[in-house]
Scaffold this motif. Sequence first.
Motif, PDB file in Angstrom:
ATOM      1  N   LEU A  32       0.842  -1.190   0.000  1.00 45.16           N
ATOM      2  CA  LEU A  32       0.000   0.000   0.000  1.00 45.16           C
ATOM      3  C   LEU A  32       0.883   1.249   0.000  1.00 45.16           C
ATOM      4  N   GLY A  33       0.491   2.235  -0.778  1.00 46.95           N
ATOM      5  CA  GLY A  33       1.226   3.496  -0.794  1.00 46.95           C
ATOM      6  C   GLY A  33       0.291   4.666  -0.957  1.00 46.95           C
ATOM      7  N   LEU A  56      -8.176   3.085   4.686  1.00 45.72           N
ATOM      8  CA  LEU A  56      -8.015   2.148   3.569  1.00 45.72           C
ATOM      9  C   LEU A  56      -7.944   0.717   4.073  1.00 45.72           C
ATOM     10  N   LYS A  57      -7.149   0.467   5.085  1.00 44.47           N
ATOM     11  CA  LYS A  57      -7.004  -0.901   5.599  1.00 44.47           C
ATOM     12  C   LYS A  57      -8.310  -1.401   6.204  1.00 44.47           C
ATOM     13  N   ARG A  58      -9.031  -0.509   6.889  1.00 41.70           N
ATOM     14  CA  ARG A  58     -10.332  -0.915   7.433  1.00 41.70           C
ATOM     15  C   ARG A  58     -11.317  -1.220   6.304  1.00 41.70           C
ATOM     16  N   SER A  59     -11.232  -0.461   5.223  1.00 40.50           N
ATOM     17  CA  SER A  59     -12.115  -0.697   4.068  1.00 40.50           C
ATOM     18  C   SER A  59     -11.851  -2.059   3.438  1.00 40.50           C
ATOM     19  N   ILE A  97     -13.064  11.774   4.677  1.00 36.57           N
ATOM     20  CA  ILE A  97     -11.898  11.000   4.237  1.00 36.57           C
ATOM     21  C   ILE A  97     -12.177   9.512   4.374  1.00 36.57           C
ATOM     22  N   GLU A  98     -12.688   9.115   5.517  1.00 38.64           N
ATOM     23  CA  GLU A  98     -13.019   7.709   5.745  1.00 38.64           C
ATOM     24  C   GLU A  98     -13.986   7.187   4.687  1.00 38.64           C
ATOM     25  N   ALA A  99     -15.044   7.955   4.403  1.00 37.24           N
ATOM     26  CA  ALA A  99     -16.072   7.516   3.462  1.00 37.24           C
ATOM     27  C   ALA A  99     -15.560   7.477   2.030  1.00 37.24           C
ATOM     28  N   ILE A 100     -14.790   8.480   1.631  1.00 36.33           N
ATOM     29  CA  ILE A 100     -14.363   8.568   0.230  1.00 36.33           C
ATOM     30  C   ILE A 100     -13.219   7.606  -0.062  1.00 36.33           C
ATOM     31  N   TYR A 158     -12.107   2.651  -2.955  1.00 37.90           N
ATOM     32  CA  TYR A 158     -11.616   1.275  -2.861  1.00 37.90           C
ATOM     33  C   TYR A 158     -12.714   0.278  -3.243  1.00 37.90           C
ATOM     34  N   PHE A 159     -13.931   0.498  -2.766  1.00 37.12           N
ATOM     35  CA  PHE A 159     -15.028  -0.431  -3.065  1.00 37.12           C
ATOM     36  C   PHE A 159     -15.327  -0.501  -4.561  1.00 37.12           C
ATOM     37  N   HIS A 160     -14.992   0.574  -5.276  1.00 35.67           N
ATOM     38  CA  HIS A 160     -15.172   0.559  -6.730  1.00 35.67           C
ATOM     39  C   HIS A 160     -14.354  -0.552  -7.398  1.00 35.67           C
ATOM     40  N   ASN A 161     -13.330  -1.066  -6.715  1.00 40.22           N
ATOM     41  CA  ASN A 161     -12.513  -2.100  -7.350  1.00 40.22           C
ATOM     42  C   ASN A 161     -13.386  -3.243  -7.866  1.00 40.22           C
ATOM     43  N   TRP A 162     -14.463  -3.545  -7.148  1.00 41.72           N
ATOM     44  CA  TRP A 162     -15.395  -4.567  -7.621  1.00 41.72           C
ATOM     45  C   TRP A 162     -16.654  -3.966  -8.220  1.00 41.72           C
TER      46      TRP A 162
END
Length: 880
Positions: free
Chosen positions: A217-218, A236-239, A297-300, A305-309
């Motif tokens: 991750l970066g 990000l990690k929690r997502s 920030i948390e939500a966006i 990230y969720f868009h990956n799927w």
Amino acid sequence: MRTDTGQVFKLEDYRPSDYLIPAIDMAFALAPDATRVVATLTVERRQGVAAGTPLLLDGDELKLVRVEIDGKPLKEAAYAVTPDQLTILAPPAARFSLTIETEVNPSANSALMGLYRSNGVYCTQCEAEGFRRITYFLDRPDILSVYTVRIEAPKAEAPLLLSNGNPVRHGELAGGRHFAEWHDPFPKPSYLFALVAGDLGRLADEFTTMSGRKVELGIYVEHGKEALASYAMDALKRSMTWDEEKFGREYDLDVFNIVAVSDFNMGAMENKGLNIFNDKYVLADQQTATDADFANIEAIIAHEYFHNWTGNRITCRDWFQLCLKEGLTVYRDHEFSADQRSRPVKRIAEVRTLRAHQFPEDQGPLAHPVRPRRYREINNFYTATVYEKGSEVVRMIRTILGAEMFRAGMDLYFERHDGDAATIDDFLKVFEDVSGQDLSQFALWYHQAGTPHVTVSSAYNASTHEFTLEIEQSSPPTPSESRKRLMHIPLAFGLVGPDGEDLAFGEVSGATVEDGVLHLHKRRQTVVFKGLSERPVLSLNRGFSAPITLSLEQKPEDRIFLAGNDGDAFSRWQAFNTLLTDALIAGFRRMLGNRQPEFAASLGELAGRIAANASLEPAFRALALTLPAEADIAREIGKGIDPDAIFAAREALARSIATVNEEGFRQLYAELNSDGPFRPDADGAGRRALRNVLLDYLALLPGGAEFAALHFASATNMTDRAAGLTALAHRHAGTPQAVDALARFENEYSSDALVMDKWFLIQASAPGPAALDTVRGLTAHPAFSIGNPNRVRSLIGTFAGANQTGFHRADGEGYRFFAETVLEVEKRNPQVAARLATAMRSWRSLEPVRQGKAREALVSILKVEKLSADLKDIIERTLA
């Protein structure tokens, strides 16, 4: 900048392309003013398409350098080229290699679409149609290609070279240059292409997926700001963990990178493996970011990230299906935030946002279905309807089917359509298949514009122990839709007894009732609940189970009872909010009649009880005590709006509540003061929210300026500091305390652009006619840049969208200034200008004088020659 061509794209006109591009190799030789792009496309003629059918590739302001087929230069007679299109007149074979070299100027790209430079960093934004500003291509979502990318640049200027997918090779070149190669094994549409090159700092971490794979991750930010990305990395990690646990979705590449840039049209972009973010939604600490910033920030971070799927692995077939990725992913990020924080509080916040932004869209000239049927400029359909209402439609599917069946449908969706460019019909079909239900009537939520209206009256028969509801649904006409079909509306409900508990009932007739949800299918329904030994109080549309407007015949004492006793937190908040709204509308009517508003003492007393109720979350109490915004009141009134009268009524009610509860509010304010360590979690944010709502009330009382100044001076975090400054600038403008606080804030944060955005925003939203002169003056401030979307949104966007009295000045000067500024913005960035212009969507609801002046301003924009497609589309639809 593209001017309007007048072309209208229609859903019914969709057809597959004649050609496919299964693979593309790209080579970038980066230079600030003349970047060379060599794209080698593997082109395949679709089966059934006649040989020799021309290949038409999209472009936008491109300069063609060369074009070859299978390594041989193409003769000029074999193709036709303009800056906006390249046509291969008679392709030689069913499969061939097409090489196209173009030259682009990243430094001159102020539209921030395609490849551009932001503070010395090369960056791309390709959604929706930015890729065509890089090379000629079939720039449409249903063309899925495997990308291999080589980037070359001077190492001193751009030591960092990033693209989608996994890193393949990197090395040194002659003349101080270097290169990096990236390969993305997953076919993707061109709008998901990304490139970043520059000199940035990196916050590094890693994540182990549920199958045991390690992912690098970066997060890349300006040097020296790495620590400010820590919260984003944690989010990000929690997502990633949450998506595995809730949806079974594992990340699929070896690396996941995020880059924060300061010039960005959107909040963020989900490019496969390389998300690019507006730095506003990455950088945060307690001294520079508010609790709202942390939550965003948390939500966006989660959303992208969720868009990956839901967006990348499964993309949309065409732009009419935009809600398939955006509405669904908003639903997913809402659920994530609800699990991370407080579900009831998050739900109330979501509904407030929906009502503030999507309901006016549905009720005005820019109304469109969640899945539009036509568009002229796709950038103008990244709307609250597609995102927020799209999320509500997904939520209703879960309400109708239940959690278990909804998850089964999502699992089937991922299994059936992985690697596809899918449609809304594909999405609905998986839920029909797993549940056996017919969702054809429900599908109207996707296809029909407007907000349904439900009216309800009730009666209790003590002798028969029956409680009867008379329910009627209707949908007002919207542009291009005068006749509406009946919707399937799921209404969660409760029949509340005297002890606050839901009453059990026997047989129900007139509607389907399942698991606490009443399903409406007809225009009029009489619903009878039997076996009730006492009269219940109806709690309807719990959790806002359907995005409707509701007229419920209910006594004030029943609403007061629900506000204090309803077991559903949303409905409890809604009951009190309705009481406040009704009081404010009555106050507005009195102001129009030159009479002072009068408010029932019970309203202030109820506010005091809610504030003091320690069994309720502080964040819930803060939301309950926050009066409906002026725009919310205007929306409920509907027509003949006088913003000054609404503001006066709202101030009078706030002062009344503060006066009645002064002692209790001061005591609670003091109790909420905490010297403990700052935590941006739900509990800490909730306590600060409640304390700052109390501050806003107490600032209205004698000595309020001194009280707010002390709050500002003693603040240990940006949330409290900004609240103190807002109370001073809004309640006590021009006083020595306000002037001093604004100066101190500016002096301390003048070098931090994102914090200065808050300074601009607070002043732009300060009520009153003097706001226009303030905003006009701030456009000349050294920290303001009309070319930066964040600066423009914080000052101009806030003034037009959140300052009802300042923007809607009776003399029309606010509209004239706004029109002039929108045209200035359009010269650099048509997309931002068009989104600003949507602030005028409700102009017809104003009283006649303001309405006329607003129309004059809109017409003045339309008269400008060579107006961009983005802005012309919005203005024409707003005036239609």
